[in-house]
Design a protein around this motif. Sequence first.
Motif, PDB file in Angstrom:
ATOM      1  N   UNK A 186       0.949  -1.072  -0.031  1.00 26.61           N
ATOM      2  CA  UNK A 186       0.007  -0.016  -0.074  1.00 26.61           C
ATOM      3  C   UNK A 186       0.770   1.174   0.009  1.00 26.61           C
ATOM      4  N   UNK A 187       0.597   2.087   1.262  1.00 30.02           N
ATOM      5  CA  UNK A 187       1.273   3.372   1.227  1.00 30.02           C
ATOM      6  C   UNK A 187       2.501   3.110   1.959  1.00 30.02           C
ATOM      7  N   UNK A 188       3.069   1.834   2.467  1.00 29.60           N
ATOM      8  CA  UNK A 188       4.017   1.665   3.537  1.00 29.60           C
ATOM      9  C   UNK A 188       5.236   0.850   2.813  1.00 29.60           C
ATOM     10  N   UNK A 189       6.281   1.398   2.834  1.00 33.75           N
ATOM     11  CA  UNK A 189       7.324   0.787   2.326  1.00 33.75           C
ATOM     12  C   UNK A 189       8.354  -0.060   3.513  1.00 33.75           C
ATOM     13  N   UNK A 190       8.928  -1.024   3.058  1.00 32.87           N
ATOM     14  CA  UNK A 190       9.647  -1.716   3.919  1.00 32.87           C
ATOM     15  C   UNK A 190      11.165  -1.179   3.942  1.00 32.87           C
ATOM     16  N   UNK A 191      11.649  -1.064   5.273  1.00 32.86           N
ATOM     17  CA  UNK A 191      12.981  -0.813   5.368  1.00 32.86           C
ATOM     18  C   UNK A 191      13.813  -1.844   6.312  1.00 32.86           C
ATOM     19  N   UNK A 192      15.060  -1.724   6.465  1.00 30.64           N
ATOM     20  CA  UNK A 192      15.927  -2.564   7.612  1.00 30.64           C
ATOM     21  C   UNK A 192      17.007  -1.937   7.810  1.00 30.64           C
ATOM     22  N   UNK A 193      17.297  -2.115   9.191  1.00 31.11           N
ATOM     23  CA  UNK A 193      18.624  -1.705   9.790  1.00 31.11           C
ATOM     24  C   UNK A 193      19.383  -2.832   9.929  1.00 31.11           C
ATOM     25  N   UNK A 194      20.875  -2.498  10.133  1.00 31.96           N
ATOM     26  CA  UNK A 194      21.977  -3.529  10.091  1.00 31.96           C
ATOM     27  C   UNK A 194      22.638  -3.632  11.475  1.00 31.96           C
ATOM     28  N   UNK A 195      22.055  -3.035  12.537  1.00 32.23           N
ATOM     29  CA  UNK A 195      22.557  -3.268  13.748  1.00 32.23           C
ATOM     30  C   UNK A 195      22.429  -4.537  14.226  1.00 32.23           C
ATOM     31  N   UNK A 196      23.699  -4.990  14.612  1.00 34.33           N
ATOM     32  CA  UNK A 196      23.846  -6.478  15.113  1.00 34.33           C
ATOM     33  C   UNK A 196      23.281  -6.953  16.539  1.00 34.33           C
ATOM     34  N   UNK A 197      23.207  -5.500  17.396  1.00 32.26           N
ATOM     35  CA  UNK A 197      22.916  -5.859  18.764  1.00 32.26           C
ATOM     36  C   UNK A 197      21.477  -5.558  19.031  1.00 32.26           C
ATOM     37  N   UNK A 198      20.624  -5.125  18.148  1.00 28.82           N
ATOM     38  CA  UNK A 198      19.240  -5.038  18.858  1.00 28.82           C
ATOM     39  C   UNK A 198      18.361  -5.249  17.559  1.00 28.82           C
ATOM     40  N   UNK A 199      17.995  -4.139  16.626  1.00 29.32           N
ATOM     41  CA  UNK A 199      16.732  -4.418  15.840  1.00 29.32           C
ATOM     42  C   UNK A 199      17.166  -4.606  14.661  1.00 29.32           C
ATOM     43  N   UNK A 200      18.598  -4.656  14.223  1.00 30.24           N
ATOM     44  CA  UNK A 200      18.768  -5.123  12.812  1.00 30.24           C
ATOM     45  C   UNK A 200      18.588  -6.467  12.519  1.00 30.24           C
ATOM     46  N   UNK A 201      18.293  -6.648  10.924  1.00 28.72           N
ATOM     47  CA  UNK A 201      18.078  -7.997  10.337  1.00 28.72           C
ATOM     48  C   UNK A 201      16.511  -8.545  10.201  1.00 28.72           C
ATOM     49  N   UNK A 202      15.962  -7.740  10.448  1.00 27.24           N
ATOM     50  CA  UNK A 202      14.372  -7.854  10.344  1.00 27.24           C
ATOM     51  C   UNK A 202      13.697  -6.771   9.484  1.00 27.24           C
ATOM     52  N   UNK A 203      13.014  -6.799   8.361  1.00 30.21           N
ATOM     53  CA  UNK A 203      12.629  -5.813   7.694  1.00 30.21           C
ATOM     54  C   UNK A 203      11.130  -5.001   8.357  1.00 30.21           C
ATOM     55  N   UNK A 204      10.840  -4.096   8.354  1.00 27.07           N
ATOM     56  CA  UNK A 204       9.770  -3.516   9.070  1.00 27.07           C
ATOM     57  C   UNK A 204       9.342  -2.280   8.162  1.00 27.07           C
ATOM     58  N   UNK A 205       7.953  -1.976   8.479  1.00 26.47           N
ATOM     59  CA  UNK A 205       7.294  -0.947   7.466  1.00 26.47           C
ATOM     60  C   UNK A 205       7.998   0.308   8.030  1.00 26.47           C
ATOM     61  N   UNK A 206       8.139   1.291   7.218  1.00 26.89           N
ATOM     62  CA  UNK A 206       8.722   2.523   7.435  1.00 26.89           C
ATOM     63  C   UNK A 206       7.695   3.749   6.685  1.00 26.89           C
ATOM     64  N   UNK A 207       8.287   4.886   6.338  1.00 26.08           N
ATOM     65  CA  UNK A 207       7.404   5.990   5.969  1.00 26.08           C
ATOM     66  C   UNK A 207       7.884   6.232   4.536  1.00 26.08           C
ATOM     67  N   UNK A 208       7.038   6.588   3.689  1.00 33.20           N
ATOM     68  CA  UNK A 208       7.559   7.264   2.286  1.00 33.20           C
ATOM     69  C   UNK A 208       8.289   8.700   2.601  1.00 33.20           C
ATOM     70  N   UNK A 209       7.936   9.103   3.746  1.00 32.06           N
ATOM     71  CA  UNK A 209       8.526  10.570   3.704  1.00 32.06           C
ATOM     72  C   UNK A 209       9.771  10.906   4.688  1.00 32.06           C
ATOM     73  N   UNK A 210      10.269   9.408   4.998  1.00 34.39           N
ATOM     74  CA  UNK A 210      11.506   9.450   5.539  1.00 34.39           C
ATOM     75  C   UNK A 210      12.673   9.648   4.454  1.00 34.39           C
ATOM     76  N   UNK A 211      13.930   9.760   5.211  1.00 34.70           N
ATOM     77  CA  UNK A 211      15.182   9.734   4.457  1.00 34.70           C
ATOM     78  C   UNK A 211      15.905   8.516   4.747  1.00 34.70           C
ATOM     79  N   UNK A 212      16.323   7.531   4.084  1.00 35.51           N
ATOM     80  CA  UNK A 212      17.189   6.397   4.444  1.00 35.51           C
ATOM     81  C   UNK A 212      18.343   6.136   3.527  1.00 35.51           C
ATOM     82  N   UNK A 213      19.342   5.065   3.925  1.00 33.43           N
ATOM     83  CA  UNK A 213      20.183   4.837   3.205  1.00 33.43           C
ATOM     84  C   UNK A 213      20.159   4.217   1.968  1.00 33.43           C
ATOM     85  N   UNK A 214      21.145   3.822   0.919  1.00 29.96           N
ATOM     86  CA  UNK A 214      20.877   3.135  -0.250  1.00 29.96           C
ATOM     87  C   UNK A 214      21.808   1.863  -0.189  1.00 29.96           C
TER      88      UNK A 214
END
Length: 220
Positions: A186-214
């Motif tokens: 829908x309107x929600x893109x999936x994003x993912x972090x690469x932090x090994x110690x906590x929230x990294x490694x699982x895709x989650x829904x973000x916002x199209x109005x954010x800025x993120x890495x490539x």
Amino acid sequence: MKNILFLLFVSISFIGCEDDAQFDPTLFNTELSIIENLENGVPVLDITSQTGIDALYGLEFGGGFIFHIDAIDGTLMVARDYPAAGNVVWGDHFDLITSSAIGDGLENTQLLVNMNAEDNSLVANGFEFGSDDYVFKIALDLKHEGFDDWFIPSSASMKAIFDNVHAKGMGNFNQTYIYWTSSKEGYYPYVMGFNLNSWGGEAFTGSCFDVNGILVVRKF
């Protein structure tokens, strides 16, 4: 005696030439590294039949780090961070579902570029970004590491990059970044972090109005 030595020399030379003629660099060679075998054109599945698939994960080849191998046809997928772009926008805001499957990132990326070319200010809850300086156009136009067929990975590909490369301490990925994927519901893109110690490694829904890495991928 001279005749015997001459015949011996000719015989040795013939055997050496015959060995050279029979040498095929596209056959797996245990005396060479995996990368050397790949560079010699040895089929990927011939290599994995000797080494196992895991032995290739994280190796740098073809512009990126190997994170996926198709067990049927031997297609490789490689990924690398593209920090030169910094944090960038998603693009226009519109309703769309794209695939999460490994290998579908190219189709997703092309579809999202096509959708951004439309006037999305006219659709329900739409927003027109108004520039080509957004993640999918940047990736599709990118010429990097000698290649021009880069795209943004799907969420499942991103998970494979994390598990098969980053979690092993390989690759060039930034643990402080949130990366865009090309998967969207829908309107929600999936994003993912690469932090090994906590929230990294699982895709989650973000916002199209954010800025993120490539993080870019190619398949070959």
